[in-house]
Scaffold this active site. Sequence first.
Site, PDB file in Angstrom:
ATOM      1  N   CYS B 325     -18.184   9.100 162.404  1.00 52.76           N
ATOM      2  CA  CYS B 325     -17.844   8.034 161.460  1.00 52.76           C
ATOM      3  C   CYS B 325     -16.922   7.022 162.119  1.00 52.76           C
ATOM      4  O   CYS B 325     -16.026   6.488 161.472  1.00 52.76           O
ATOM      5  CB  CYS B 325     -17.144   8.628 160.249  1.00 52.76           C
ATOM      6  SG  CYS B 325     -18.265   9.430 159.120  1.00 52.76           S
ATOM      7  N   ASP B 326     -17.090   6.773 163.385  1.00 50.04           N
ATOM      8  CA  ASP B 326     -16.261   5.796 164.078  1.00 50.04           C
ATOM      9  C   ASP B 326     -17.172   4.654 164.489  1.00 50.04           C
ATOM     10  O   ASP B 326     -18.164   4.861 165.192  1.00 50.04           O
ATOM     11  CB  ASP B 326     -15.609   6.432 165.312  1.00 50.04           C
ATOM     12  CG  ASP B 326     -14.548   5.530 165.918  1.00 50.04           C
ATOM     13  OD1 ASP B 326     -14.835   4.327 166.130  1.00 50.04           O
ATOM     14  OD2 ASP B 326     -13.431   5.997 166.185  1.00 50.04           O
TER      15      ASP B 326
END
Lengths: 377, 377
Positions: B325-326
């Site tokens: 989730c980056d």
Amino acid sequence: MTTQRIRSFLAERRPEGPCLVIDLDVVRDNYRTFRKAMPDTAIFYAVKANPAPEVLELLASMGSSFDCASVPEIEMALAAGAPPARISYGNTIKKERDIARAFALGVRLFAVDAYEEVEKLGRAAPGARVFCRILCDGAGADWPLSRKFGCEPAMAVSVLEYARHHGLTPYGISFHVGSQQTDPDAWDSALASAAAIFGEMAGRGVELGMVNLGGGFPARYLNDVPAAREYGQAISGALRRHFGNRIPETIMEPGRGLVGAAGTIKAEIVLVSRKSDTDQARWVYLDIGKFGGLAETMEEAIRYPLLTEKDADPHAPCIVAGPTCDSADVLYERTPYALPITLTAGDEILIDGTGAYTTTYSTVAFNGFSPLATYVI
Amino acid sequence: MTTQRIRSFLAERRPEGPCLVIDLDVVRDNYRTFRKAMPDTAIFYAVKANPAPEVLELLASMGSSFDCASVPEIEMALAAGAPPARISYGNTIKKERDIARAFALGVRLFAVDAYEEVEKLGRAAPGARVFCRILCDGAGADWPLSRKFGCEPAMAVSVLEYARHHGLTPYGISFHVGSQQTDPDAWDSALASAAAIFGEMAGRGVELGMVNLGGGFPARYLNDVPAAREYGQAISGALRRHFGNRIPETIMEPGRGLVGAAGTIKAEIVLVSRKSDTDQARWVYLDIGKFGGLAETMEEAIRYPLLTEKDADPHAPCIVAGPTCDSADVLYERTPYALPITLTAGDEILIDGTGAYTTTYSTVAFNGFSPLATYVI
């Protein structure tokens, strides 16, 4: 900013090697500040920011929900005492077998941004609630996001419709206004898009119920209650403006905003040098760098406060670098840091505001260095 | 490029999750190729490239020496069977207590590039041989290095003189021409500087004995014996040109060049999606990304070959991203990859040439994902 509790812990315990110390009192204060500033919005702590069990347990006990990026994060949230109903599987990129595992663990809320993801959820998590992430432009953020997550708003309508056809419950919209978002009005245009999608879906007979406001709340404003309140006011104003008196359920996913200011890294100066005998610039090498937990210095995006015991001495600009044999392991060079001219090898240095996105970013063993140790007090 | 042994291993074992498989036969071949191309130069394998015990044991048994970045790497080299005399502590940034530990373990060869480092070595490693690293411009390298390591040649003379005054043995000069250096003549100007320093030191009554040619030997040229020989010829020509008939002892520190081509990562497609219904570009998300071992895709510097079972199908450009989730976890976007249009979630993908700088770069648990598993065959 380093709290007295952290300073006392370091003075008493004198841990060897670089380490992060997290002060739970700050996490607790930050959580309350958010609750007060946005009382109608449920907090889903972004576990990826810092999954230390003590942090998760504190937040679970205070009633927080959890935004998880993977099955291991879901298991950590459950282990900390969060019921599955308070867990969101917020990663839009999930293996079907991981969806099945999350579903088996009781999770019923999932993020999507694509048709293929809906198909996987339809098979592995029948009936679950899904929210569709939409793209945002990220203006005003210190760290605008790439287009990696989310789809165009027009496609979100089709994705949610597709979800209904696959036996899922279309539940809402999410977005992310960018990390360290310093403009409280940044949520306005995303909420306008969300409201338009709500209207479009209602026209198709689907009542969406939830808007996920994402993260982006900056860390350093957190202790500043009026500023947190400003975000709350701007967002509730935008909600009224775009949703009128049918304001949906809202959730938010702070990570950095809850734990960033709660942590301080204790490090050590390994070497101070110059590149030539006439060089004005000093290079200051620490025993922690990009690969030991300070990955967010990438592009020099985040400038952490650096504190030493010699801060009363005259300062001069330095380039700050990490200890590995990797030439990319330079923390601050384009905008040099002013540090005391008296610094030498062996001096301690505190790196403040490092509670988020540090421990888990640290590499397994690059150059043989151990991952960042963490103490939660 | 994936070897038949790796393909057979993956077909038989079918390991779950992303993993790196290293074929020791390739490491062995690469080592022999280097020995043949540069028979008068000692190989100090850069342990940081891949510290798998099996790799270190193979190289130790073949007579390799080891360039270590830290005490744990020194301990790994010793455990693999290397005597301390074949170990160099090549990091210019060392804590004094780590120097003392290395010295106690028998290490007598150390890198320096600064006065303060010399002082530490004088106290903690009396009498040890030191070589001074000088700055290089890195022209011709796919990945030029920053100015993090090394000092200007004029300062190197003073640093080595300073070493003598601190009870150390000034032993030589090192430099690094940049990673993935594709110009065999890149060593020429650095060797000219080294020869000038040798002359200057001789004038002060100090006979230096060694030139450390560093690393930079590119991975993909390695199986190409004439190309390796080209480097050898260019370097020995430069040595004769600048040192005449007093050619010093030389060592080199290949890392990527020895193990890069020996490894293949097996990964899985997690999602294929578009950002809008009319979008031409597909996003292909893998179960491994920048934080799971592919850190060297930073700036898209290294483009690994990607192989799938659908490679006979028509291809179209894709953006390739990792599973976290980056939003920074995007591997290739500026120069999209052509991949089969038939790819879907669950398909296997092989990432070739990933034997170096992958396992140890992987994060401890970012987003809850496990570090990259390694199998050495």
